[in-house]
Design an enzyme around this catalytic site. Sequence first.
Site, PDB file in Angstrom:
ATOM      1  CD  GLU A 162      -2.908  -0.907   2.414  1.00 29.39           C
ATOM      2  OE1 GLU A 162      -3.061   0.195   2.973  1.00 29.39           O
ATOM      3  OE2 GLU A 162      -3.420  -1.959   2.831  1.00 29.39           O
ATOM      4  CB  SER A 186       2.987 -23.152  -2.180  1.00 28.24           C
ATOM      5  OG  SER A 186       3.523 -22.794  -0.945  1.00 28.24           O
ATOM      6  CG  ASP A 192      -5.355  -5.621   1.318  1.00 24.94           C
ATOM      7  OD1 ASP A 192      -4.597  -5.658   2.301  1.00 24.94           O
ATOM      8  OD2 ASP A 192      -5.757  -4.561   0.816  1.00 24.94           O
ATOM      9  CG  ASP A 206      -6.722  -1.774   4.898  1.00 33.37           C
ATOM     10  OD1 ASP A 206      -6.389  -1.563   3.713  1.00 33.37           O
ATOM     11  OD2 ASP A 206      -7.683  -2.492   5.219  1.00 33.37           O
TER      12      ASP A 206
END
Length: 792
Positions: free
Chosen positions: A187, A253, A331, A334
Site C-alpha cells: 500500500e 507455493s 489483502d 491496511d
Amino acid sequence: MSRILAAVGTLALAILFASLWAYTQLRSSLPLLEGTVMAPGLSAPVAVARDAHGVPTLTGRSRADLAWVLGYLHAQERFFQMDGQRRLAAGELSELAGTAALTQDRERRLHRFRSRARAVLAAMIPEERLVLDAYAGGVNRGLRDLEAPPFEYMFLRSTPAPWLAEDTVLTVYTMYFDLQEDDGRTERRRAEAGEALGSSLAAFLFPEGTSWDAPLDSSNLPTPPMPDRHSSMGAHPPIRAGDGSVESASLGSNNWAVGGALSTSGSAIVANDMHLGLRVPNIWYRARLILDDKDTGDHLNITGVTLPGAPNIVAGSNGKIAWGFTNSYVDTSDVVILEPAEEGSSLYRTPEGPQPLDRVEEKICSKGAACEMLSVEESLWGPVIGVDRQGRKLAYRWIAHDPIAVNLRGMLALERTGSARDALGIAHRLGIPHQNLVVGDVRGNIGWTVTTGLPQRFGFDGRLPVSWADGSKGWNGYLAPQEVPVVYNPENRRVWTANSRVVGGEAFGRLGFGAYAHGSRARQIRDQLLARERFDERDMLAIQLDDRGVLLERWQGLLLQHLWACAGHPQYAPLIPEVENWGGRAVPESVGYRLVRTFRAEVIGAIYDAYTVPMRAGEPAQANDQRLRPITSKQADEPVWRLITERPAHLLPAGYQSWDAVVNAGIARTLSAVASQAGGQLGAFTWGAANRAEIRHPLTRVVPGLSLLLNPSSEPQPGDLYQPRVASPTTGASERFVVAPGHEGTGIFHMPTSQTGHPLSPYYMAGHEDWVRGQAAPFLPGEPRWRMVFQP
C-alpha cells in the site's frame, strides 16, 4: 627446545581433550530412537515406529496423547528450530543470537506478539487447550530426556528455556511474518508511486495483474492504458553489473487437484509444493498419526508434514481427504493515516473524538549487551509503524493482531474431515496465515477457497493508505463465510493456485488487492492440466518438476533478433549460438537460459530505474551498495514488454536515443554480467553456476567452520522463480507431495535436507537426494527400523 616441545604437546592435548568433549556433547544430544519412556501424563500407551529416514508413525488412543508424543519427538529432533521460531515472532532473538538480531527484534516487537499470544491462549476452548498443553508437556519432557541440550546451544554458550503453551501460538505468528507484510509496504509503495509519478504512470508500472494471470474463473483485469505523460522519465541510470534477478521471490507455493473423473484411481489427486526459505533442518517434520480407540470408535490415520512447535498435521492426507496450501497474498491489512487533532498536538483524530496514543514499554535484552526499552505507540487501529512523506504517523491494521488470526481447533478439525465440501467450510474457521486451500476427497470431489477470517471493509477498497478519522472508512468485522469465494467441482474438474490472482470480479474485490505473484507459474500449471484428460501421481510429479522457461520465450526471440542485427559486433557473435539453442529450460548446463534471463532482468531494471527516479527522492544514501536494486513490481514483465514493443516516443527514458538503444543497453549489461560473474568465459556463464542451492544451518553464520559438518553440498539446481519447479539458491520446495486420498501407498513425497538437523543422526540428509534429483519417493513412511513405546 624441550620447553617448546612441551608447550606444543600441552596444546595438542588440550585440543584433543576439547575435541573429545565436544564430540561427547554432540553425541549426548542425539534423540532417543529405541526403548520405553515412562510418561505419566498419557492416558494410554503410544507406540512410535521410525523408518530408515527417521519418519515416525505414532499410534495411540487419544489426540492429546499423540500431541504429547509428537511434542517429545519435535523437542528431541528440532528444539533449536522451535526456539528460533518463537523468538523471531516475539522479537526476542537477540537474547540468543546477540546484537546482530537487535534491529530485527525492534521491528518485530512493535507487534507485541508475546502478549497477543497470551490473550489467544486465555480464550482457547478446553478441547483445544487440552491438546496444546499436552504438546507443551511432551516438548519439555523430550528436552529433559536428552543427555545434553541440543548441540547448537553448546556453540552459542546458552541454555534452552522451557517451552510454554503460548510459544505454539508464537510459532504460528512466525508464519505470518514469513507470508504476509508486517509494514504495509505494498500500500505504501502504491501511494508513493502515485504521488511521485502521477496516477497514470503509477497504474501502468504497478498493475494488479497481467495477461499472464490464470484465474479459475478465466476472468481478466482491465489493462492499464499507456500513460500520456510527455515529460522526461528520469535521468539515465548508472550501469549496474547484472545478476539476472530483479523481481523479488514470492514466498508461496503451487497446488492443484484433479477430480476423480480424471484420475486413474477414481479418487481426487492433490499436488502441493510449499515454497519457503531453505535451511538445515528443513522447516517441516514428517509424521504419520494413527488414533485407534476401540472403546469410543474414534479413528484417525493421517500422514503429512508438521511444523515443529505445533501439534497438528499442516498438509497431507487422512485417507478421506488430501489437502495442501499456497500463500494467497490476499489483502489482510491496511495502513491507516493518523490525523493530528490540531497542529502540534500529540492527539490523533478518531470517530469518537481526539485520543492520545497509548505507549507500551517493551524491554529488549540482547545477549552480551545492556537491556534497552523500546517505546511502542499504539493507536485505536494498531501500532504506529512509521510516517509518510508528509510526516504523518501511520498505524497498521493487520488481522494478525486479532484473536481470529490464530487457533488450533480449526486445523484439528481439518485433520478429521471426511469430504472436500466439509473441508472448504472448515477453511474459513482456520486460524493460520491466509492460504489458498486446495482439497480433494476419496469420492473424487475437489475444491478451492481462502482460509481464515477476511476483513469486511467499508468506505474504501484497501488499495491505498487512508485516514479512518471521520468514521466513513474502516473495517466492520470480517466477511461472513458465505461471502468468501469458493470453487467446488468446477466443470473442467481442475483447480490450481500459484500465489497469483485466483478469481476476478466481485470475488476479487472481496479478497482485496494484495501483493499477488506473477501469473506465469499458475498459467503453466493450468495449461498442462488442461492438456490431458487422465492423470496419475507421476503425471502430477512431472508438472511439479516442469522447468520450461515459458515466460522467457518472447524475450529469447527479442534478444536473438537484436543479436542478429549486430552479428558483426565481435562481442555479440559468440552469444548467438547459445541464445539460438537455449533449450527453453532452466537447466544447470544451459548458458542460453541464463543469458536470456539476465537480459530480460536488465531491460526491466533499466526502465524501472529510469522511471522511478522521483520515488527515490529522500531515500537514504546507499554508498556501500554498488548494485542499487531497482524499485520494481512483481508484474513488471508486461509493462516493460509493452513499452519495448509499442515504442512510445514520449515515454523513452532520458539518456537513450531510441527504444533499440534501451534493448541494446540490456545486452551490454548482460555482457558485463558475463565479465564480472564468469570471468568473461561465456561457457562458464551457466544457469547452474548462478542457481546453486545454498542450504545452510543458521549456526554456520556464527561458526563458519561447521559448514562442512552441517550443510549439504551446494548443488546446481534446475528450475527458476517463474515456473512450476521453483528454485533459487535459498528458496524452493520445502516439501513436494502428490497423493490421492485412500491411495496413499502410491503417493509421492520429497523434502530437502531431512527429518533432523543433527549431523550424527543415522538419517541425517536421508531423502535429500530424492529432492535434488526429483526422484519419486514414497509418501508413506517405510518399514520400521527403530521402535519406542511411551507408557503412562
